[in-house]
Write a protein that holds these residues in place. Structure first.
Motif, PDB file in Angstrom:
ATOM      1  N   ILE A 103     -29.399  59.592 110.692  1.00 40.62           N
ATOM      2  CA  ILE A 103     -28.359  58.881 111.442  1.00 40.62           C
ATOM      3  C   ILE A 103     -28.974  57.739 112.243  1.00 40.62           C
ATOM      4  CG2 ILE A 103     -26.660  59.099 113.302  1.00 40.62           C
ATOM      5  CD1 ILE A 103     -26.178  61.991 112.351  1.00 40.62           C
ATOM      6  N   ALA A 104     -30.102  58.013 112.902  1.00 39.25           N
ATOM      7  CA  ALA A 104     -30.765  56.986 113.703  1.00 39.25           C
ATOM      8  C   ALA A 104     -31.226  55.828 112.831  1.00 39.25           C
ATOM      9  CB  ALA A 104     -31.947  57.602 114.451  1.00 39.25           C
ATOM     10  N   VAL A 105     -31.802  56.127 111.665  1.00 41.59           N
ATOM     11  CA  VAL A 105     -32.267  55.082 110.745  1.00 41.59           C
ATOM     12  C   VAL A 105     -31.095  54.232 110.268  1.00 41.59           C
ATOM     13  CG1 VAL A 105     -33.275  54.664 108.468  1.00 41.59           C
ATOM     14  CG2 VAL A 105     -34.325  56.320 110.005  1.00 41.59           C
ATOM     15  N   PHE A 106     -29.964  54.888 109.934  1.00 42.70           N
ATOM     16  CA  PHE A 106     -28.775  54.161 109.482  1.00 42.70           C
ATOM     17  C   PHE A 106     -28.272  53.212 110.564  1.00 42.70           C
ATOM     18  CE2 PHE A 106     -24.123  53.780 109.294  1.00 42.70           C
ATOM     19  CZ  PHE A 106     -23.958  53.252 108.020  1.00 42.70           C
ATOM     20  N   ILE A 107     -28.182  53.716 111.792  1.00 43.69           N
ATOM     21  CA  ILE A 107     -27.676  52.892 112.897  1.00 43.69           C
ATOM     22  C   ILE A 107     -28.589  51.703 113.156  1.00 43.69           C
ATOM     23  CG2 ILE A 107     -27.213  52.848 115.378  1.00 43.69           C
ATOM     24  CD1 ILE A 107     -26.281  55.758 115.134  1.00 43.69           C
ATOM     25  N   VAL A 108     -29.906  51.947 113.184  1.00 47.11           N
ATOM     26  CA  VAL A 108     -30.867  50.868 113.458  1.00 47.11           C
ATOM     27  C   VAL A 108     -30.829  49.813 112.356  1.00 47.11           C
ATOM     28  CG1 VAL A 108     -33.317  50.310 113.665  1.00 47.11           C
ATOM     29  CG2 VAL A 108     -32.386  52.296 114.858  1.00 47.11           C
ATOM     30  N   LEU A 109     -30.908  50.234 111.093  1.00 44.65           N
ATOM     31  CA  LEU A 109     -30.941  49.284 109.982  1.00 44.65           C
ATOM     32  C   LEU A 109     -29.635  48.506 109.868  1.00 44.65           C
ATOM     33  CD1 LEU A 109     -32.805  51.310 107.190  1.00 44.65           C
ATOM     34  CD2 LEU A 109     -33.709  49.543 108.700  1.00 44.65           C
ATOM     35  N   TYR A 110     -28.521  49.211 110.042  1.00 49.19           N
ATOM     36  CA  TYR A 110     -27.248  48.501 109.925  1.00 49.19           C
ATOM     37  C   TYR A 110     -27.034  47.589 111.127  1.00 49.19           C
ATOM     38  CZ  TYR A 110     -22.991  47.758 107.327  1.00 49.19           C
ATOM     39  OH  TYR A 110     -22.022  47.181 106.541  1.00 49.19           O
ATOM     40  N   GLY A 111     -27.558  48.004 112.282  1.00 47.21           N
ATOM     41  CA  GLY A 111     -27.485  47.132 113.454  1.00 47.21           C
ATOM     42  C   GLY A 111     -28.250  45.841 113.229  1.00 47.21           C
ATOM     43  N   LEU A 112     -29.455  45.972 112.639  1.00 46.90           N
ATOM     44  CA  LEU A 112     -30.247  44.777 112.333  1.00 46.90           C
ATOM     45  C   LEU A 112     -29.543  43.890 111.310  1.00 46.90           C
ATOM     46  CD1 LEU A 112     -33.816  46.398 112.099  1.00 46.90           C
ATOM     47  CD2 LEU A 112     -32.913  44.969 113.952  1.00 46.90           C
ATOM     48  N   TYR A 113     -28.869  44.553 110.358  1.00 43.43           N
ATOM     49  CA  TYR A 113     -28.123  43.803 109.337  1.00 43.43           C
ATOM     50  C   TYR A 113     -26.984  43.018 109.980  1.00 43.43           C
ATOM     51  CZ  TYR A 113     -24.773  43.070 105.523  1.00 43.43           C
ATOM     52  OH  TYR A 113     -23.872  42.521 104.648  1.00 43.43           O
ATOM     53  N   LEU A 114     -26.258  43.631 110.919  1.00 45.77           N
ATOM     54  CA  LEU A 114     -25.149  42.946 111.599  1.00 45.77           C
ATOM     55  C   LEU A 114     -25.650  41.781 112.446  1.00 45.77           C
ATOM     56  CD1 LEU A 114     -22.935  45.984 112.719  1.00 45.77           C
ATOM     57  CD2 LEU A 114     -22.475  44.368 110.867  1.00 45.77           C
ATOM     58  N   VAL A 115     -26.781  41.988 113.125  1.00 43.33           N
ATOM     59  CA  VAL A 115     -27.359  40.902 113.921  1.00 43.33           C
ATOM     60  C   VAL A 115     -27.695  39.707 113.031  1.00 43.33           C
ATOM     61  CG1 VAL A 115     -29.370  40.203 115.288  1.00 43.33           C
ATOM     62  CG2 VAL A 115     -28.242  42.393 115.739  1.00 43.33           C
ATOM     63  N   ARG A 116     -28.228  39.982 111.844  1.00 41.07           N
ATOM     64  CA  ARG A 116     -28.588  38.913 110.908  1.00 41.07           C
ATOM     65  C   ARG A 116     -27.335  38.161 110.433  1.00 41.07           C
ATOM     66  NH1 ARG A 116     -31.439  39.942 105.019  1.00 41.07           N
ATOM     67  NH2 ARG A 116     -31.578  37.729 104.384  1.00 41.07           N
ATOM     68  N   ILE A 117     -26.259  38.906 110.151  1.00 39.69           N
ATOM     69  CA  ILE A 117     -25.012  38.280 109.702  1.00 39.69           C
ATOM     70  C   ILE A 117     -24.429  37.394 110.807  1.00 39.69           C
ATOM     71  CG2 ILE A 117     -22.632  38.740 109.008  1.00 39.69           C
ATOM     72  CD1 ILE A 117     -24.650  39.210 106.807  1.00 39.69           C
ATOM     73  N   ILE A 118     -24.428  37.901 112.024  1.00 34.85           N
ATOM     74  CA  ILE A 118     -23.867  37.131 113.150  1.00 34.85           C
ATOM     75  C   ILE A 118     -24.655  35.842 113.374  1.00 34.85           C
ATOM     76  CG2 ILE A 118     -23.492  37.163 115.647  1.00 34.85           C
ATOM     77  CD1 ILE A 118     -22.915  40.196 115.372  1.00 34.85           C
ATOM     78  N   ARG A 119     -25.983  35.924 113.285  1.00 31.92           N
ATOM     79  CA  ARG A 119     -26.802  34.726 113.446  1.00 31.92           C
ATOM     80  C   ARG A 119     -26.524  33.706 112.331  1.00 31.92           C
ATOM     81  NH1 ARG A 119     -32.794  37.162 115.053  1.00 31.92           N
ATOM     82  NH2 ARG A 119     -32.266  37.731 117.229  1.00 31.92           N
TER      83      ARG A 119
END
Length: 324
Positions: A15-31
Protein backbone atom coordinates in the motif's frame (compact mmCIF):
# COMPACT_ATOMS: atom_id res chain seq x y z
CA UNK A 1 -17.38 -11.03 6.08
CA UNK A 2 -14.31 -12.43 7.77
CA UNK A 3 -10.69 -12.57 6.66
CA UNK A 4 -8.20 -15.44 6.82
CA UNK A 5 -5.43 -13.00 7.68
CA UNK A 6 -4.86 -9.47 8.88
CA UNK A 7 -2.99 -6.56 7.36
CA UNK A 8 0.63 -7.60 7.76
CA UNK A 9 3.85 -5.81 6.95
CA UNK A 10 3.68 -7.19 3.38
CA UNK A 11 0.27 -5.65 2.63
CA UNK A 12 1.16 -2.39 4.37
CA UNK A 13 4.39 -2.19 2.37
CA UNK A 14 2.51 -2.72 -0.91
CA UNK A 15 0.00 0.00 0.00
CA UNK A 16 2.81 2.41 0.91
CA UNK A 17 4.67 1.69 -2.35
CA UNK A 18 1.47 2.23 -4.37
CA UNK A 19 0.74 5.55 -2.66
CA UNK A 20 4.32 6.83 -3.04
CA UNK A 21 4.71 5.81 -6.70
CA UNK A 22 1.30 7.06 -7.73
CA UNK A 23 1.89 10.27 -5.81
CA UNK A 24 5.10 10.82 -7.76
CA UNK A 25 3.22 10.06 -10.97
CA UNK A 26 0.56 12.68 -10.15
CA UNK A 27 3.21 15.28 -9.31
CA UNK A 28 4.83 14.64 -12.71
CA UNK A 29 1.48 15.02 -14.52
CA UNK A 30 0.67 18.28 -12.71
CA UNK A 31 4.09 19.73 -13.57
CA UNK A 32 3.62 18.74 -17.20
CA UNK A 33 0.26 20.51 -17.30
CA UNK A 34 1.76 23.67 -15.90
CA UNK A 35 4.63 23.55 -18.39
CA UNK A 36 2.28 23.18 -21.37
CA UNK A 37 -0.53 25.19 -19.80
CA UNK A 38 -2.78 22.24 -20.53
CA UNK A 39 -6.06 21.09 -19.03
CA UNK A 40 -6.58 17.98 -16.94
CA UNK A 41 -7.51 14.88 -18.87
CA UNK A 42 -8.58 11.52 -17.50
CA UNK A 43 -6.17 11.59 -14.56
CA UNK A 44 -8.97 11.35 -11.98
CA UNK A 45 -10.63 8.43 -13.76
CA UNK A 46 -7.32 6.57 -14.02
CA UNK A 47 -6.64 7.17 -10.34
CA UNK A 48 -10.06 5.79 -9.35
CA UNK A 49 -9.70 2.77 -11.64
CA UNK A 50 -6.20 1.88 -10.46
CA UNK A 51 -7.02 2.44 -6.79
CA UNK A 52 -10.03 0.17 -7.20
CA UNK A 53 -8.25 -2.84 -8.67
CA UNK A 54 -5.28 -2.36 -6.32
CA UNK A 55 -7.71 -2.48 -3.36
CA UNK A 56 -9.29 -5.63 -4.80
CA UNK A 57 -5.86 -7.29 -4.96
CA UNK A 58 -5.22 -6.41 -1.29
CA UNK A 59 -8.65 -7.85 -0.38
CA UNK A 60 -7.79 -11.07 -2.20
CA UNK A 61 -4.49 -11.34 -0.28
CA UNK A 62 -6.38 -11.09 3.02
CA UNK A 63 -8.57 -14.10 2.12
CA UNK A 64 -12.15 -12.81 2.49
CA UNK A 65 -14.73 -15.39 3.55
CA UNK A 66 -18.50 -15.06 3.49
CA UNK A 67 -21.40 -17.41 3.40
CA UNK A 68 -21.71 -20.49 5.63
CA UNK A 69 -21.17 -24.16 4.98
CA UNK A 70 -20.99 -27.31 7.09
CA UNK A 71 -17.78 -29.27 7.27
CA UNK A 72 -17.01 -32.48 9.14
CA UNK A 73 -14.05 -32.09 11.48
CA UNK A 74 -12.42 -35.40 12.40
CA UNK A 75 -9.95 -36.07 15.23
CA UNK A 76 -7.64 -38.90 14.12
CA UNK A 77 -4.68 -39.80 16.29
CA UNK A 78 -2.60 -42.48 17.99
CA UNK A 79 -1.93 -43.14 21.67
CA UNK A 80 1.77 -43.62 22.42
CA UNK A 81 3.40 -44.63 25.71
CA UNK A 82 7.17 -44.19 26.00
CA UNK A 83 8.82 -46.38 28.65
CA UNK A 84 12.29 -45.16 29.71
CA UNK A 85 14.87 -47.15 31.68
CA UNK A 86 16.37 -44.97 34.44
CA UNK A 87 18.89 -47.43 35.83
CA UNK A 88 22.32 -46.03 36.80
CA UNK A 89 23.86 -47.38 33.61
CA UNK A 90 21.97 -44.68 31.69
CA UNK A 91 24.56 -42.21 33.04
CA UNK A 92 27.30 -43.94 31.03
CA UNK A 93 29.11 -41.69 28.56
CA UNK A 94 29.78 -44.08 25.67
CA UNK A 95 27.04 -42.10 23.87
CA UNK A 96 27.91 -38.42 24.24
CA UNK A 97 27.29 -36.45 26.37
CA UNK A 98 25.66 -39.40 28.19
CA UNK A 99 23.09 -42.03 27.33
CA UNK A 100 20.32 -40.27 29.23
CA UNK A 101 21.23 -36.77 28.01
CA UNK A 102 21.26 -37.98 24.41
CA UNK A 103 17.95 -39.75 24.91
CA UNK A 104 16.31 -36.63 26.35
CA UNK A 105 17.21 -34.71 23.21
CA UNK A 106 15.85 -37.44 20.92
CA UNK A 107 12.63 -37.80 22.96
CA UNK A 108 11.90 -34.13 22.36
CA UNK A 109 12.22 -34.83 18.65
CA UNK A 110 9.64 -37.59 18.99
CA UNK A 111 7.26 -35.29 20.89
CA UNK A 112 7.63 -32.65 18.17
CA UNK A 113 6.99 -35.21 15.41
CA UNK A 114 3.74 -36.46 16.97
CA UNK A 115 2.17 -33.22 18.22
CA UNK A 116 -1.28 -34.32 17.01
CA UNK A 117 -1.10 -37.62 18.94
CA UNK A 118 -1.42 -38.32 22.65
CA UNK A 119 1.85 -39.31 24.30
CA UNK A 120 2.45 -40.61 27.82
CA UNK A 121 5.69 -41.23 29.73
CA UNK A 122 6.58 -44.14 32.06
CA UNK A 123 9.94 -44.48 33.84
CA UNK A 124 11.23 -47.75 35.29
CA UNK A 125 14.04 -49.84 36.71
CA UNK A 126 12.82 -52.91 38.59
CA UNK A 127 9.47 -51.14 39.05
CA UNK A 128 7.52 -48.67 36.93
CA UNK A 129 6.11 -45.23 37.65
CA UNK A 130 3.81 -43.04 35.59
CA UNK A 131 5.75 -39.86 34.85
CA UNK A 132 3.11 -38.27 32.57
CA UNK A 133 -0.31 -39.61 31.48
CA UNK A 134 -1.46 -39.44 27.86
CA UNK A 135 -1.55 -35.83 26.74
CA UNK A 136 -1.48 -33.60 23.67
CA UNK A 137 0.52 -31.01 25.63
CA UNK A 138 4.03 -31.14 24.14
CA UNK A 139 5.34 -28.48 26.53
CA UNK A 140 4.29 -30.52 29.56
CA UNK A 141 5.91 -33.64 28.09
CA UNK A 142 9.17 -31.80 27.43
CA UNK A 143 9.18 -30.57 31.02
CA UNK A 144 8.81 -34.13 32.35
CA UNK A 145 11.48 -35.35 29.93
CA UNK A 146 13.89 -32.67 31.14
CA UNK A 147 13.41 -33.69 34.80
CA UNK A 148 14.21 -37.37 34.16
CA UNK A 149 17.18 -38.56 36.19
CA UNK A 150 18.63 -41.89 37.33
CA UNK A 151 18.13 -40.66 40.92
CA UNK A 152 14.35 -40.41 40.50
CA UNK A 153 13.70 -44.04 41.44
CA UNK A 154 15.58 -46.80 43.25
CA UNK A 155 17.97 -48.87 41.15
CA UNK A 156 17.74 -52.59 41.85
CA UNK A 157 18.04 -53.99 38.34
CA UNK A 158 16.04 -53.74 35.11
CA UNK A 159 12.66 -55.41 34.62
CA UNK A 160 10.70 -54.88 31.40
CA UNK A 161 7.44 -56.39 32.68
CA UNK A 162 6.23 -53.54 35.00
CA UNK A 163 6.44 -50.73 32.40
CA UNK A 164 4.87 -52.87 29.67
CA UNK A 165 2.00 -53.95 31.94
CA UNK A 166 1.42 -50.38 33.11
CA UNK A 167 1.43 -49.08 29.54
CA UNK A 168 -1.16 -51.65 28.45
CA UNK A 169 -3.36 -50.87 31.47
CA UNK A 170 -3.19 -47.11 30.88
CA UNK A 171 -3.92 -47.51 27.17
CA UNK A 172 -7.01 -49.59 27.95
CA UNK A 173 -8.16 -47.14 30.63
CA UNK A 174 -7.92 -44.31 28.10
CA UNK A 175 -10.36 -46.15 25.82
CA UNK A 176 -13.12 -46.85 28.34
CA UNK A 177 -16.49 -45.75 27.05
CA UNK A 178 -15.35 -45.43 23.45
CA UNK A 179 -16.83 -47.71 20.77
CA UNK A 180 -14.31 -49.98 19.10
CA UNK A 181 -14.56 -48.00 15.87
CA UNK A 182 -13.21 -44.96 17.68
CA UNK A 183 -10.30 -46.55 19.54
CA UNK A 184 -6.96 -44.89 18.84
CA UNK A 185 -4.07 -46.91 17.48
CA UNK A 186 -1.89 -47.99 20.38
CA UNK A 187 1.91 -47.87 20.45
CA UNK A 188 4.50 -48.64 23.14
CA UNK A 189 8.14 -47.61 22.84
CA UNK A 190 10.43 -49.45 25.28
CA UNK A 191 13.84 -47.80 25.75
CA UNK A 192 16.70 -49.42 27.68
CA UNK A 193 20.42 -50.17 27.61
CA UNK A 194 20.47 -53.36 29.60
CA UNK A 195 19.35 -56.92 29.99
CA UNK A 196 15.88 -57.83 31.23
CA UNK A 197 16.11 -59.42 34.71
CA UNK A 198 12.35 -59.79 35.17
CA UNK A 199 10.39 -63.03 35.32
CA UNK A 200 6.98 -61.82 34.07
CA UNK A 201 7.94 -60.29 30.76
CA UNK A 202 6.41 -63.19 28.83
CA UNK A 203 3.02 -62.44 30.38
CA UNK A 204 3.32 -58.80 29.34
CA UNK A 205 4.26 -59.86 25.81
CA UNK A 206 1.18 -62.09 25.67
CA UNK A 207 -1.06 -59.17 26.69
CA UNK A 208 0.57 -56.95 24.05
CA UNK A 209 -0.28 -59.48 21.38
CA UNK A 210 -3.83 -59.92 22.66
CA UNK A 211 -4.50 -56.18 22.71
CA UNK A 212 -3.02 -55.60 19.27
CA UNK A 213 -0.53 -53.06 20.62
CA UNK A 214 2.42 -52.14 18.43
CA UNK A 215 5.69 -52.47 20.38
CA UNK A 216 8.93 -50.80 19.31
CA UNK A 217 12.15 -51.25 21.27
CA UNK A 218 15.07 -48.82 21.34
CA UNK A 219 18.51 -49.76 22.64
CA UNK A 220 20.95 -47.04 23.66
CA UNK A 221 24.67 -47.57 24.30
CA UNK A 222 27.63 -49.28 22.65
CA UNK A 223 29.01 -52.82 22.55
CA UNK A 224 32.32 -51.55 23.95
CA UNK A 225 30.51 -49.83 26.83
CA UNK A 226 31.96 -47.42 29.37
CA UNK A 227 32.30 -46.75 33.07
CA UNK A 228 29.39 -45.30 35.06
CA UNK A 229 30.05 -41.89 36.65
CA UNK A 230 29.24 -41.76 40.38
CA UNK A 231 30.07 -38.36 41.77
CA UNK A 232 33.82 -37.68 41.48
CA UNK A 233 34.65 -41.28 40.61
CA UNK A 234 33.09 -44.28 38.88
CA UNK A 235 30.68 -46.93 40.12
CA UNK A 236 32.47 -50.02 41.47
CA UNK A 237 31.46 -53.60 42.18
CA UNK A 238 31.89 -55.43 45.47
CA UNK A 239 35.48 -56.31 44.54
CA UNK A 240 36.35 -52.64 44.07
CA UNK A 241 36.60 -52.85 40.29
CA UNK A 242 35.08 -50.22 38.01
CA UNK A 243 31.77 -51.39 36.55
CA UNK A 244 31.69 -51.43 32.74
CA UNK A 245 28.19 -51.20 31.25
CA UNK A 246 27.60 -52.38 27.68
CA UNK A 247 24.53 -52.26 25.49
CA UNK A 248 22.76 -55.60 25.77
CA UNK A 249 20.39 -55.53 22.81
CA UNK A 250 19.51 -59.24 22.77
CA UNK A 251 16.43 -59.00 25.01
CA UNK A 252 15.16 -55.88 23.25
CA UNK A 253 15.52 -57.53 19.85
CA UNK A 254 13.74 -60.64 21.15
CA UNK A 255 10.84 -58.53 22.45
CA UNK A 256 10.48 -56.79 19.09
CA UNK A 257 10.58 -60.12 17.28
CA UNK A 258 7.96 -61.76 19.51
CA UNK A 259 5.49 -58.88 19.11
CA UNK A 260 6.05 -58.32 15.37
CA UNK A 261 7.59 -54.97 16.24
CA UNK A 262 10.92 -53.42 15.32
CA UNK A 263 14.21 -52.83 17.12
CA UNK A 264 16.08 -49.53 16.82
CA UNK A 265 19.36 -48.33 18.27
CA UNK A 266 21.25 -45.22 19.34
CA UNK A 267 25.02 -45.65 19.63
CA UNK A 268 28.23 -43.83 18.80
CA UNK A 269 27.90 -45.10 15.22
CA UNK A 270 24.21 -44.91 14.42
CA UNK A 271 21.01 -43.09 15.35
CA UNK A 272 17.73 -44.75 14.37
CA UNK A 273 15.39 -42.08 15.77
CA UNK A 274 14.27 -40.97 12.30
CA UNK A 275 13.58 -44.58 11.36
CA UNK A 276 11.57 -45.02 14.56
CA UNK A 277 9.54 -41.88 13.83
CA UNK A 278 8.95 -43.06 10.26
CA UNK A 279 7.75 -46.49 11.43
CA UNK A 280 5.25 -44.93 13.86
CA UNK A 281 4.07 -42.54 11.15
CA UNK A 282 3.26 -45.56 8.99
CA UNK A 283 0.67 -46.64 11.57
CA UNK A 284 -2.70 -45.22 10.64
CA UNK A 285 -4.42 -43.39 13.46
CA UNK A 286 -8.06 -44.17 14.18
CA UNK A 287 -11.04 -41.85 14.39
CA UNK A 288 -11.54 -40.67 17.97
CA UNK A 289 -14.26 -38.06 17.45
CA UNK A 290 -16.17 -36.29 14.71
CA UNK A 291 -18.30 -33.15 14.64
CA UNK A 292 -19.89 -30.79 12.13
CA UNK A 293 -18.57 -27.23 12.19
CA UNK A 294 -19.72 -24.03 10.52
CA UNK A 295 -16.95 -22.70 8.31
CA UNK A 296 -16.74 -19.78 5.95
CA UNK A 297 -15.65 -20.31 2.35
CA UNK A 298 -12.64 -18.31 1.20
CA UNK A 299 -13.86 -16.28 -1.81
CA UNK A 300 -10.61 -14.47 -2.61
CA UNK A 301 -10.87 -15.47 -6.28
CA UNK A 302 -13.92 -13.23 -6.82
CA UNK A 303 -11.93 -10.15 -5.83
CA UNK A 304 -8.88 -11.33 -7.74
CA UNK A 305 -10.88 -11.93 -10.93
CA UNK A 306 -12.58 -8.51 -10.85
CA UNK A 307 -9.22 -6.86 -10.10
CA UNK A 308 -7.59 -8.58 -13.08
CA UNK A 309 -10.46 -7.52 -15.37
CA UNK A 310 -10.08 -3.90 -14.26
CA UNK A 311 -6.31 -4.16 -14.76
CA UNK A 312 -6.86 -5.43 -18.31
CA UNK A 313 -9.31 -2.58 -18.91
CA UNK A 314 -6.72 -0.09 -17.66
CA UNK A 315 -4.11 -1.51 -20.05
CA UNK A 316 -6.42 -1.54 -23.09
CA UNK A 317 -8.15 1.76 -22.42
CA UNK A 318 -5.97 4.53 -23.92
CA UNK A 319 -7.08 7.98 -22.70
CA UNK A 320 -5.39 11.32 -22.52
CA UNK A 321 -4.27 12.43 -19.07
CA UNK A 322 -3.37 15.89 -20.48
CA UNK A 323 -5.44 17.88 -22.97
CA UNK A 324 -3.58 20.45 -25.06
Amino acid sequence: MTFAGELSSVELLLIAVFIVLYGLYLVRIIRARKSFRAKGGATLYKLILRSLYFSLFIFALLGPSFGEMKKEVKAISKDIYICVDLSKSMDAVDVKPSRLAKLKFELKQIVKSFNSDRIGLIVFTSDAFLQCPLTYDGNALNMFIETMSTSLISNTGTDFAPPLEMAITKLNDAEEGLPSAKKASKVIILISDGEDHGKNTNDAVYNIKEEGVRLFTLGIGTEEGSKIPAGYRFKRDKMGNDVITKLNSASLKELAKETDGKYFEISDKQNDINRLISSINDIEGELKSSRMADVGANKYYYFLLVGLLLLALDVMLAVRVIKI
